[in-house]
Design an enzyme around this catalytic site. Structure first.
Site, mmCIF file in Angstrom:
data_model
loop_
_atom_site.group_PDB
_atom_site.id
_atom_site.type_symbol
_atom_site.label_atom_id
_atom_site.label_comp_id
_atom_site.label_asym_id
_atom_site.label_seq_id
_atom_site.Cartn_x
_atom_site.Cartn_y
_atom_site.Cartn_z
ATOM 1 N N ASP A 151 0.859 -1.187 0.000
ATOM 2 C CA ASP A 151 0.000 0.000 0.000
ATOM 3 C C ASP A 151 0.893 1.234 0.000
ATOM 4 O O ASP A 151 1.657 1.456 0.941
ATOM 5 C CB ASP A 151 -0.860 -0.057 1.276
ATOM 6 C CG ASP A 151 -1.773 1.134 1.420
ATOM 7 O OD1 ASP A 151 -1.666 2.093 0.634
ATOM 8 O OD2 ASP A 151 -2.598 1.096 2.346
ATOM 9 N N GLY B 172 -9.665 3.872 -6.095
ATOM 10 C CA GLY B 172 -8.320 3.320 -6.253
ATOM 11 C C GLY B 172 -7.298 3.980 -5.347
ATOM 12 O O GLY B 172 -7.579 4.323 -4.187
ATOM 13 N N VAL B 173 -6.108 4.171 -5.893
ATOM 14 C CA VAL B 173 -5.022 4.733 -5.081
ATOM 15 C C VAL B 173 -5.322 6.187 -4.708
ATOM 16 O O VAL B 173 -4.927 6.661 -3.630
ATOM 17 C CB VAL B 173 -3.666 4.549 -5.814
ATOM 18 C CG1 VAL B 173 -3.539 5.439 -7.022
ATOM 19 C CG2 VAL B 173 -2.502 4.738 -4.863
ATOM 20 N N ASP B 174 -6.027 6.890 -5.557
ATOM 21 C CA ASP B 174 -6.420 8.284 -5.291
ATOM 22 C C ASP B 174 -7.264 8.343 -4.009
ATOM 23 O O ASP B 174 -6.988 9.138 -3.091
ATOM 24 C CB ASP B 174 -7.218 8.789 -6.508
ATOM 25 C CG ASP B 174 -7.424 10.294 -6.543
ATOM 26 O OD1 ASP B 174 -6.831 11.001 -5.705
ATOM 27 O OD2 ASP B 174 -8.178 10.753 -7.418
ATOM 28 N N SER C 95 -2.487 4.442 -14.305
ATOM 29 C CA SER C 95 -3.413 3.997 -15.363
ATOM 30 C C SER C 95 -3.715 2.497 -15.365
ATOM 31 O O SER C 95 -4.554 2.044 -16.153
ATOM 32 C CB SER C 95 -2.938 4.403 -16.780
ATOM 33 O OG SER C 95 -3.051 5.799 -16.971
ATOM 34 N N GLY D 136 -5.268 0.624 -13.261
ATOM 35 C CA GLY D 136 -6.462 0.198 -12.543
ATOM 36 C C GLY D 136 -7.718 0.586 -13.301
ATOM 37 O O GLY D 136 -7.991 0.055 -14.383
HETATM 38 N N1 AR6 Z 1 -1.265 1.550 -3.031
HETATM 39 C C1 AR6 Z 1 -0.662 1.255 -4.211
HETATM 40 N N2 AR6 Z 1 -1.343 0.970 -5.326
HETATM 41 C C2 AR6 Z 1 -2.675 0.989 -5.272
HETATM 42 C C3 AR6 Z 1 -3.400 1.291 -4.089
HETATM 43 C C4 AR6 Z 1 -2.625 1.585 -2.928
HETATM 44 N N3 AR6 Z 1 -3.193 1.896 -1.770
HETATM 45 N N4 AR6 Z 1 -4.728 1.214 -4.352
HETATM 46 C C5 AR6 Z 1 -4.847 0.855 -5.644
HETATM 47 N N5 AR6 Z 1 -3.621 0.699 -6.199
HETATM 48 P P1 AR6 Z 1 -6.116 3.246 -10.017
HETATM 49 P P2 AR6 Z 1 -5.787 4.643 -12.592
HETATM 50 C C6 AR6 Z 1 -3.236 0.301 -7.565
HETATM 51 O O1 AR6 Z 1 -7.447 2.737 -10.431
HETATM 52 O O2 AR6 Z 1 -5.922 3.369 -13.326
HETATM 53 C C7 AR6 Z 1 -9.268 6.928 -9.534
HETATM 54 O O3 AR6 Z 1 -10.630 6.896 -9.273
HETATM 55 C C8 AR6 Z 1 -4.253 -0.401 -8.428
HETATM 56 O O4 AR6 Z 1 -4.316 -1.778 -8.074
HETATM 57 O O5 AR6 Z 1 -5.964 3.739 -8.626
HETATM 58 O O6 AR6 Z 1 -4.682 5.596 -12.964
HETATM 59 C C9 AR6 Z 1 -8.784 8.324 -9.948
HETATM 60 O O7 AR6 Z 1 -9.501 9.340 -9.288
HETATM 61 C C10 AR6 Z 1 -3.652 -0.210 -9.813
HETATM 62 O O8 AR6 Z 1 -2.652 -1.198 -10.086
HETATM 63 O O9 AR6 Z 1 -5.610 4.455 -10.984
HETATM 64 C C11 AR6 Z 1 -9.035 8.320 -11.415
HETATM 65 O O10 AR6 Z 1 -10.372 8.657 -11.707
HETATM 66 C C12 AR6 Z 1 -2.958 1.159 -9.708
HETATM 67 O O11 AR6 Z 1 -2.933 1.472 -8.302
HETATM 68 C C13 AR6 Z 1 -8.772 6.896 -11.833
HETATM 69 O O12 AR6 Z 1 -9.010 6.104 -10.667
HETATM 70 C C14 AR6 Z 1 -3.685 2.280 -10.416
HETATM 71 O O13 AR6 Z 1 -5.103 2.073 -10.284
HETATM 72 C C15 AR6 Z 1 -7.346 6.689 -12.232
HETATM 73 O O14 AR6 Z 1 -7.182 5.368 -12.698
#
Ligand code: AR6
Length: 168
Positions: free
Chosen positions: A9, A31-33, A121, A123
């Site tokens: 995380d 997601g991570v955001d 990107s 996720g």
């Molecule tokens: N720590 C590390 N990685 C993580 C965590 C964490 N706590 N949580 C999720 N991931 P995503 P995107 C991973 O969807 O594809 C949001 O709603 C996840 O498994 O977070 O760039 C934003 O507001 C994946 O491998 O980001 C945007 O609207 C990676 O982080 C949109 O999602 C990225 O997944 C951005 O989408």
């Protein structure tokens, strides 16, 4: 520069800067955001609002990066970057590479020595893990930066394995 990959995380990392895979609104999301805003607290969103009001009235463009406080996180800054939504009909890899390059440029401006990246990107935005990992690793390797500790912090096994292969 040392580049490492870790499973876990990103909000638990102790680094100078944590990169957020944000969206153009800078107003948070899933997601991570979502995890970063939850763990970092409201100070991050407050600064994001200020950035929208001052520099980014139309949102942060895809491929760019901007820093805020890290609030309660164990970091000094969060660097928000907006990855491209994956497309099968259009090659958007230059925009994804730009996220890593621009984040490191912002980190240099701040004087950050250690930076943790998620798989931007890979996720909600649908980028295939293998390609996302190759672009991330190649771009960081090619970027001229004073950051000396870059960590990719990967949340799931599939993405971690793809980064392991990309690291070679
Ligand atoms: N720590 C590390 N990685 C993580 C965590 C964490 N706590 N949580 C999720 N991931 P995503 P995107 C991973 O969807 O594809 C949001 O709603 C996840 O498994 O977070 O760039 C934003 O507001 C994946 O491998 O980001 C945007 O609207 C990676 O982080 C949109 O999602 C990225 O997944 C951005 O989408």
């Amino acid at each position: 520069m040392g580049i490492s990959i870790l499973r876990g995380d990103i909000t638990k990392q102790a680094v100078d800067a944590i990169v957020n895979a944000a969206n153009s609104s800078l107003m948070g999301g899933g997601g991570v955001d979502g995890a970063i805003h939850r763990a970092g607290g409201p100070a991050i969103l407050d600064e994001c609002r200020d950035l929208r009001a001052s520099r980014y009235g139309r949102g942060l463009p895809t491929g760019q990066a901007v820093a805020t406080t890290a609030g309660n996180l164990n970091a000094r800054w969060v660097i928000h970057t907006v990855g491209p939504v994956y497309s099968e009909s259009e090659d958007r890899s230059a925009l994804l590479a730009s996220c890593y390059r621009e984040s490191l440029r912002v980190a240099d401006e701040l004087g950050a020595a250690s930076v943790a990246f998620p798989a931007v990107s890979a996720g909600v935005y649908g980028w295939p893990a293998e390609s996302a990992a190759r672009i991330a690793v190649a771009t960081v390797r090619e970027t001229d930066t004073r950051v000396d500790d870059v960590r990719f912090v990967l949340f799931n096994d599939e993405v971690y394995a793809a980064f392991e292969r990309a690291m070679g």
